[in-house]
Scaffold this motif. Structure first.
Motif, PDB file in Angstrom:
ATOM      1  N   ASN A 119      -4.731  -2.414  -2.158  1.00 29.14           N
ATOM      2  CA  ASN A 119      -5.446  -3.223  -1.174  1.00 29.14           C
ATOM      3  C   ASN A 119      -6.943  -2.942  -1.125  1.00 29.14           C
ATOM      4  N   LYS A 120      -7.371  -1.745  -1.526  1.00 30.94           N
ATOM      5  CA  LYS A 120      -8.798  -1.417  -1.474  1.00 30.94           C
ATOM      6  C   LYS A 120      -9.618  -2.269  -2.432  1.00 30.94           C
ATOM      7  N   SER A 121      -9.013  -2.691  -3.516  1.00 32.90           N
ATOM      8  CA  SER A 121      -9.753  -3.479  -4.506  1.00 32.90           C
ATOM      9  C   SER A 121      -9.272  -4.919  -4.597  1.00 32.90           C
ATOM     10  N   SER A 122      -8.213  -5.249  -3.873  1.00 35.61           N
ATOM     11  CA  SER A 122      -7.598  -6.564  -4.052  1.00 35.61           C
ATOM     12  C   SER A 122      -8.507  -7.710  -3.629  1.00 35.61           C
ATOM     13  N   ALA A 123      -9.284  -7.544  -2.538  1.00 34.05           N
ATOM     14  CA  ALA A 123     -10.149  -8.629  -2.078  1.00 34.05           C
ATOM     15  C   ALA A 123     -11.138  -9.032  -3.156  1.00 34.05           C
ATOM     16  N   LYS A 124     -11.716  -8.031  -3.828  1.00 38.35           N
ATOM     17  CA  LYS A 124     -12.675  -8.308  -4.901  1.00 38.35           C
ATOM     18  C   LYS A 124     -12.013  -9.090  -6.034  1.00 38.35           C
ATOM     19  N   PHE A 125     -10.827  -8.660  -6.427  1.00 45.52           N
ATOM     20  CA  PHE A 125     -10.141  -9.327  -7.533  1.00 45.52           C
ATOM     21  C   PHE A 125      -9.695 -10.736  -7.141  1.00 45.52           C
ATOM     22  N   MET A 126      -9.244 -10.901  -5.901  1.00 45.69           N
ATOM     23  CA  MET A 126      -8.723 -12.196  -5.486  1.00 45.69           C
ATOM     24  C   MET A 126      -9.831 -13.224  -5.282  1.00 45.69           C
ATOM     25  N   ARG A 127     -11.027 -12.769  -4.920  1.00 47.28           N
ATOM     26  CA  ARG A 127     -12.129 -13.699  -4.719  1.00 47.28           C
ATOM     27  C   ARG A 127     -12.914 -13.952  -6.005  1.00 47.28           C
ATOM     28  N   GLY A 128     -12.650 -13.163  -7.017  1.00 43.53           N
ATOM     29  CA  GLY A 128     -13.348 -13.343  -8.281  1.00 43.53           C
ATOM     30  C   GLY A 128     -12.616 -14.298  -9.198  1.00 43.53           C
ATOM     31  N   LYS A 129     -12.964 -14.261 -10.463  1.00 46.05           N
ATOM     32  CA  LYS A 129     -12.362 -15.163 -11.438  1.00 46.05           C
ATOM     33  C   LYS A 129     -11.553 -14.370 -12.465  1.00 46.05           C
ATOM     34  N   PHE A 130     -10.962 -13.259 -11.982  1.00 45.37           N
ATOM     35  CA  PHE A 130     -10.236 -12.375 -12.890  1.00 45.37           C
ATOM     36  C   PHE A 130      -8.872 -12.931 -13.281  1.00 45.37           C
ATOM     37  N   ALA A 131      -8.269 -13.727 -12.391  1.00 45.23           N
ATOM     38  CA  ALA A 131      -6.873 -14.087 -12.602  1.00 45.23           C
ATOM     39  C   ALA A 131      -6.603 -15.523 -12.171  1.00 45.23           C
ATOM     40  N   ASP A 132      -5.421 -16.009 -12.562  1.00 48.84           N
ATOM     41  CA  ASP A 132      -5.013 -17.374 -12.253  1.00 48.84           C
ATOM     42  C   ASP A 132      -4.134 -17.461 -11.016  1.00 48.84           C
TER      43      ASP A 132
ATOM     44  N   PHE B 237      -6.675 -14.135   5.708  1.00 52.50           N
ATOM     45  CA  PHE B 237      -7.328 -13.818   4.437  1.00 52.50           C
ATOM     46  C   PHE B 237      -6.579 -14.480   3.280  1.00 52.50           C
ATOM     47  N   LEU B 238      -5.268 -14.363   3.284  1.00 50.26           N
ATOM     48  CA  LEU B 238      -4.474 -14.919   2.186  1.00 50.26           C
ATOM     49  C   LEU B 238      -4.628 -16.435   2.102  1.00 50.26           C
ATOM     50  N   ILE B 239      -4.634 -17.101   3.254  1.00 51.24           N
ATOM     51  CA  ILE B 239      -4.824 -18.548   3.260  1.00 51.24           C
ATOM     52  C   ILE B 239      -6.217 -18.908   2.743  1.00 51.24           C
ATOM     53  N   SER B 240      -7.200 -18.066   3.073  1.00 48.31           N
ATOM     54  CA  SER B 240      -8.578 -18.360   2.656  1.00 48.31           C
ATOM     55  C   SER B 240      -8.773 -18.236   1.152  1.00 48.31           C
ATOM     56  N   VAL B 241      -8.025 -17.353   0.490  1.00 49.29           N
ATOM     57  CA  VAL B 241      -8.223 -17.163  -0.956  1.00 49.29           C
ATOM     58  C   VAL B 241      -7.238 -17.972  -1.801  1.00 49.29           C
ATOM     59  N   ALA B 242      -6.121 -18.396  -1.204  1.00 48.56           N
ATOM     60  CA  ALA B 242      -5.137 -19.187  -1.954  1.00 48.56           C
ATOM     61  C   ALA B 242      -5.667 -20.601  -2.168  1.00 48.56           C
ATOM     62  N   LYS B 243      -5.659 -21.033  -3.415  1.00 46.33           N
ATOM     63  CA  LYS B 243      -6.156 -22.360  -3.768  1.00 46.33           C
ATOM     64  C   LYS B 243      -5.233 -22.970  -4.823  1.00 46.33           C
ATOM     65  N   PRO B 244      -5.341 -24.274  -5.060  1.00 49.57           N
ATOM     66  CA  PRO B 244      -4.552 -24.858  -6.153  1.00 49.57           C
ATOM     67  C   PRO B 244      -4.789 -24.143  -7.478  1.00 49.57           C
TER      68      PRO B 244
END
Length: 322
Positions: A97-110, A123-130
């Motif tokens: 969780n300490k690094s998850s926000a950075k990874f989820m808001r970046g372009k690291f993953a699909d 937070f989860l709703i804010s980062v979840a996108k199509p």
């Protein structure tokens, strides 16, 4: 799903400009073209009819996010997630969780699979996108946008089943060690516990509810408090195996025999539960990880059923119950 006019609004261009970009026409400047394509990628937008004409690259990488490293608990889940993703050509990044926000808001993953109770619903709703869907393994989230899916254990019916067998065995005086109160697991497990007692007209003394945190130490401390009170229940129900094992250790140190003096049950069916001979509830951890990964890829290609997927658990009776 995001529509073309929304892509145009975000990009600050007309709908016809977006259409020209997606159809590969050359009457759009390079900077505008790149901006429109990037916005399409970030929002997961590309019409089915255009898929062969427009290439939006994928990272082919999935995040797995967790909050507390318990090797035994997570290992089988990791294995299930990894097996499915590997078969489908995806890489896996594991983060806390300490690094998850950075990874989820970046372009690291699909997309991401989250088993982290510290991440808030907002937070989860804010980062979840199509273009970045999320599968949740620790909660059921009301997401009107449809960018999340829940894969969870159906805790309630199996707890009711175990409790009914214990009542039928003649147990009447129960204690309970709960986990984090905000978690779906603890809520459903305690509901199954208390509802079955109520159904059988057995009164539960809430002084015998002890607060834990799913760690062994909290189970040990709760048992020590029970011992000092000189009012042991006949059977102690624990919301997970770690706390049950901690409680058993405290009982053994004080020459209290399990199950002769007090019966103990857990939940999860960890390797240590097998060694301890602990009566517990087995959850399909490998299968839950495998299915979570499958549901995530289905979300990514638009074929997922958005209803929560609830997995069945089973009781494993062992030596800690007479």
């Amino acid at each position: 799903m995001v529509e073309m006019k929304e892509i145009a609004r975000i990009a600050g261009v007309s709908v016809s400009t977006v259409s020209n970009v997606l159809n590969g026409r050359k009457n759009v400047g390079q900077a505008t073209r790149e901006r429109v394509l990037q916005i399409c990628k970030e929002n997961g937008y590309i019409p089915n009819t255009m898929r062969k004409k427009v290439k939006i690259d994928k990272n082919k990488t999935i995040l797995f996010i967790f909050s507390d490293f318990d090797r035994d608990f997570y290992l089988k889940i990791f294995e299930g997630v990894s097996d499915f993703l590997a078969k489908n050509g995806y890489d896996l990044i594991i983060c806390t969780n300490k690094s998850s926000a950075k990874f989820m808001r970046g372009k690291f993953a699909d997309g991401a699979i989250s088993l982290d109770g510290s991440l808030t619903d907002d937070f989860l709703i804010s980062v979840a996108k199509p273009g970045f869907p999320i599968v949740l393994m620790d909660r059921i989230l009301m997401d009107e946008h449809g960018n999340t899916k829940s894969v969870v254990v159906d805790n309630y019916p199996v707890m009711c089943e175990m409790m009914q067998v214990l009542v039928d065995k003649g147990y009447k005086h129960f204690g309970y060690i709960g986990g984090h109160e905000y978690t779906l697991d603890n809520t459903e497990r305690f509901a199954g516990f208390i509802d079955t007692l109520s159904k059988n007209k057995i009164t539960f003394d809430h002084k015998k509810y002890f607060y834990g945190d799913y760690r062994e130490k909290s189970g040990y401390q709760a048992a020590k408090i029970m011992i000092l009170s000189n009012e042991l229940p006949e059977v102690l129900i624990c919301a997970n195996d770690n706390m049950a094992i901690g409680a058993i250790r405290a009982f053994e140190e004080n020459n209290i025999k399990v199950p002769e003096d007090i019966a103990v049950t857990g939940f999860d069916d960890s390797v240590r539960a097998v060694i301890a001979g602990l009566t517990t509830i087995t959850i399909p951890r490998y299968e839950s990880g495998y299915l979570a990964a499958k549901e995530l890829l289905d979300l990514m290609d638009g074929s997922a059923n958005k209803e929560p997927l609830k997995l069945t658990a089973t009781i494993n009776w062992r030596m800690t119950v007479k």
